[in-house]
Write an enzyme that holds these catalytic residues in place. Structure first.
Site, PDB file in Angstrom:
ATOM      1  N   GLU A  25      46.349  41.254  44.903  1.00 16.96           N
ATOM      2  CA  GLU A  25      46.841  41.019  43.538  1.00 16.96           C
ATOM      3  C   GLU A  25      48.187  40.296  43.556  1.00 16.96           C
ATOM      4  O   GLU A  25      48.451  39.432  42.725  1.00 16.96           O
ATOM      5  CB  GLU A  25      46.984  42.345  42.764  1.00 16.96           C
ATOM      6  CG  GLU A  25      45.698  43.152  42.599  1.00 16.96           C
ATOM      7  CD  GLU A  25      44.659  42.513  41.671  1.00 16.96           C
ATOM      8  OE1 GLU A  25      44.929  41.437  41.115  1.00 16.96           O
ATOM      9  OE2 GLU A  25      43.573  43.102  41.532  1.00 16.96           O
ATOM     10  N   ARG A  29      48.529  36.453  42.092  1.00 14.28           N
ATOM     11  CA  ARG A  29      49.316  36.360  40.852  1.00 14.28           C
ATOM     12  C   ARG A  29      50.714  35.855  41.130  1.00 14.28           C
ATOM     13  O   ARG A  29      51.190  34.897  40.496  1.00 14.28           O
ATOM     14  CB  ARG A  29      49.370  37.722  40.156  1.00 14.28           C
ATOM     15  CG  ARG A  29      47.975  38.219  39.788  1.00 14.28           C
ATOM     16  CD  ARG A  29      47.996  39.550  39.054  1.00 14.28           C
ATOM     17  NE  ARG A  29      46.661  40.143  39.055  1.00 14.28           N
ATOM     18  CZ  ARG A  29      46.119  40.815  38.042  1.00 14.28           C
ATOM     19  NH1 ARG A  29      46.784  41.001  36.933  1.00 14.28           N
ATOM     20  NH2 ARG A  29      44.915  41.324  38.124  1.00 14.28           N
ATOM     21  N   ASP A 158      33.130  39.188  44.771  1.00 11.64           N
ATOM     22  CA  ASP A 158      33.114  37.954  43.969  1.00 11.64           C
ATOM     23  C   ASP A 158      33.885  36.761  44.547  1.00 11.64           C
ATOM     24  O   ASP A 158      33.322  35.722  44.880  1.00 11.64           O
ATOM     25  CB  ASP A 158      33.584  38.244  42.531  1.00 11.64           C
ATOM     26  CG  ASP A 158      34.893  39.047  42.451  1.00 11.64           C
ATOM     27  OD1 ASP A 158      35.448  39.427  43.496  1.00 11.64           O
ATOM     28  OD2 ASP A 158      35.364  39.295  41.327  1.00 11.64           O
ATOM     29  N   GLU A 294      36.346  35.126  33.154  1.00 13.02           N
ATOM     30  CA  GLU A 294      35.342  34.400  33.944  1.00 13.02           C
ATOM     31  C   GLU A 294      34.425  33.478  33.124  1.00 13.02           C
ATOM     32  O   GLU A 294      34.136  32.355  33.544  1.00 13.02           O
ATOM     33  CB  GLU A 294      34.493  35.367  34.781  1.00 13.02           C
ATOM     34  CG  GLU A 294      35.250  36.038  35.929  1.00 13.02           C
ATOM     35  CD  GLU A 294      36.197  37.160  35.493  1.00 13.02           C
ATOM     36  OE1 GLU A 294      36.051  37.671  34.356  1.00 13.02           O
ATOM     37  OE2 GLU A 294      37.079  37.525  36.300  1.00 13.02           O
ATOM     38  N   THR A 383      42.184  31.910  42.319  1.00  8.95           N
ATOM     39  CA  THR A 383      41.338  32.816  41.527  1.00  8.95           C
ATOM     40  C   THR A 383      42.098  33.465  40.363  1.00  8.95           C
ATOM     41  O   THR A 383      41.523  34.218  39.586  1.00  8.95           O
ATOM     42  CB  THR A 383      40.627  33.867  42.423  1.00  8.95           C
ATOM     43  OG1 THR A 383      39.589  34.479  41.668  1.00  8.95           O
ATOM     44  CG2 THR A 383      41.605  34.921  42.947  1.00  8.95           C
TER      45      THR A 383
END
Ligand code: DMJ
Length: 394
Positions: A25, A29, A158, A294, A383
């Site tokens: 994360e 980010r 994913d 998404e 992502t």
């Protein structure tokens, strides 16, 4: 607003804190956001901060297998797995590569890239895959996949698939193992996970658990049509585009068939026609919406590559419904608990940072006809929707 934010980064963004953060994360980010801002602004402050957080995350890779731990204390320089296991999540350890590779390129210090490339090389050779599909967990001691036999394109797997393609694009389409793994995985999806629902015959991606197919699809899987379209745009087989077109229709229906016009976190598709039933069924535990990006992300790619206005229309419809059911009158937006109750969607008082970072950014890009507003032959989105440069632009 940018100047105001820059001032905050310069004066208040300090990483020397005795705090545990999640490697994945924080990479997608914070590191991704800083690297991207550095490229878009040319301001070296952001690169300095990126270097700082990058270095502080590196202790995560000090494991017996070199598969990183999930958590790092960025003040103390110590890392550890979650309390209950020594496993890491496959998507997490394989979706930090775009960022660390870029950090090496910019700083000239190869240690970042070496650490993340080693993870990919190792995963490439592992057994336990099913026609390119990977399990959800990997052990940081042995380096082997664990909890074998469950395959999903949703949570915990994913972005492994997304980053195979995107690293290949970032590196100038030269790293053949990445492409091989990606192509094999998409064949695996077609062979094991694709089914059609009733009554609308929507193509969807289900899950496989120890040989049993489940018609369950996470909203997270809706990254896939965008990724498939990006691959087709980069010269991969045209049938990836056909599949992308079918899947984005399904993702749109996950919104359109619901009372609020907003998708739940998870849906189950009907495999058999039943009177009065739609394609999409929702279980009570799954009916929340976290403002996830998404579908809108995939709509953006589909519009960029086809110019078909229906994708803009679908995105517009979704935005109207976010405004209607999740907007907070005093400011901001919130996750909701119940997409099936338009008279009380049960606001949660929580807005995930990916709503601003991804969902609204992809909406903004979707509604623009300017292909140079982040040209997809020059940039690849990480992502978390932070654009990073392609090293050898087309
Ligand atoms: C984001 O942090 C990223 O898009 C990640 O790949 C998946 N989860 C959220 C958004 O849903």
């Amino acid at each position: 607003e940018f100047e105001e934010a820059r001032k905050w980064v310069a004066n208040h963004l300090v990483f020397d804190k005795n705090v545990d953060v999640n490697l994945f994360e924080s990479t997608i980010r914070i590191l991704g956001g800083l690297l991207s801002t550095y490229h878009l602004s040319g301001d070296s402050l952001f690169l300095e901060k990126a270097k700082d957080i990058g270095n502080r995350l590196m202790p995560a890779f000090k494991t017996p297998s070199k598969i990183p731990y999930s958590d790092v204390n960025i003040g103390r320089g110590t890392a550890h797995p979650p309390r209950w296991t020594s496993d890491s999540t496959v998507a997490e350890v394989t979706s930090i590569q775009l960022e660390f590779r870029e950090l090496s390129r910019l700083t000239g210090d190869e240690k970042f890239q070496k650490a993340v490339d080693e993870v990919m090389k190792h995963v490439h050779t592992l057994s336990g895959k099913n026609d390119g599909l990977v399990p959800m967990f990997i052990n940081t001691n042995s380096g082997q996949f664990t909890h074998l036999g469950v395959y999903t394109l949703g949570a915990r797997a994913d972005s492994y698939y997304e980053y195979l393609l995107k690293q290949w694009i970032q590196g100038g389409k030269k790293e053949n193992e990445l492409l091989e793994d990606y192509m094999r995985a998409i064949e695996g999806v077609k062979k094991h996970l694709l089914q059609r629902s009733q009554p609308k015959k929507l193509t969807f991606v289900g899950e496989l658990a120890h040989g049993h197919f489940s018609a369950k699809m996470d909203h997270l899987v809706c990254f896939l049509p965008g990724t498939l379209a990006l691959g087709a745009h980069n010269g991969l087989t045209a049938d990836h585009m056909k599949l992308a077109e079918a899947l984005i229709e399904t993702c749109y229906q996950m919104y359109a068939q619901v009372e609020t016009g907003l998708s739940p976190e998870i849906v189950h598709f009907n495999l058999h026609a039943q009177k009065g039933h739609k394609d999409v069924e929702i279980k009570p535990a799954d009916r929340h919406n976290l403002l996830r990006p998404e579908t809108v992300e995939s709509l953006f790619y589909m519009y960029r590559f086809t110019g078909d206005k229906k994708y803009q229309d679908w995105g517009w419809e979704i935005l109207q419904n976010f405004n209607k059911y999740t907007r907070v009158p005093t400011g901001g937006y919130t996750s909701i608990n119940n997409v099936q109750n338009p008279s009380n969607p049960e606001p949660r008082d929580k807005m995930e940072s990916f709503f601003l970072g991804e969902t609204l950014k992809y909406m903004f890009l979707l509604f623009s006809d300017d292909i140079d507003l982040i040209n997809l032959d020059k940039y690849v989105f990480n992502t978390e929707a932070h654009p990073l440069p392609i090293w050898v632009p087309a």
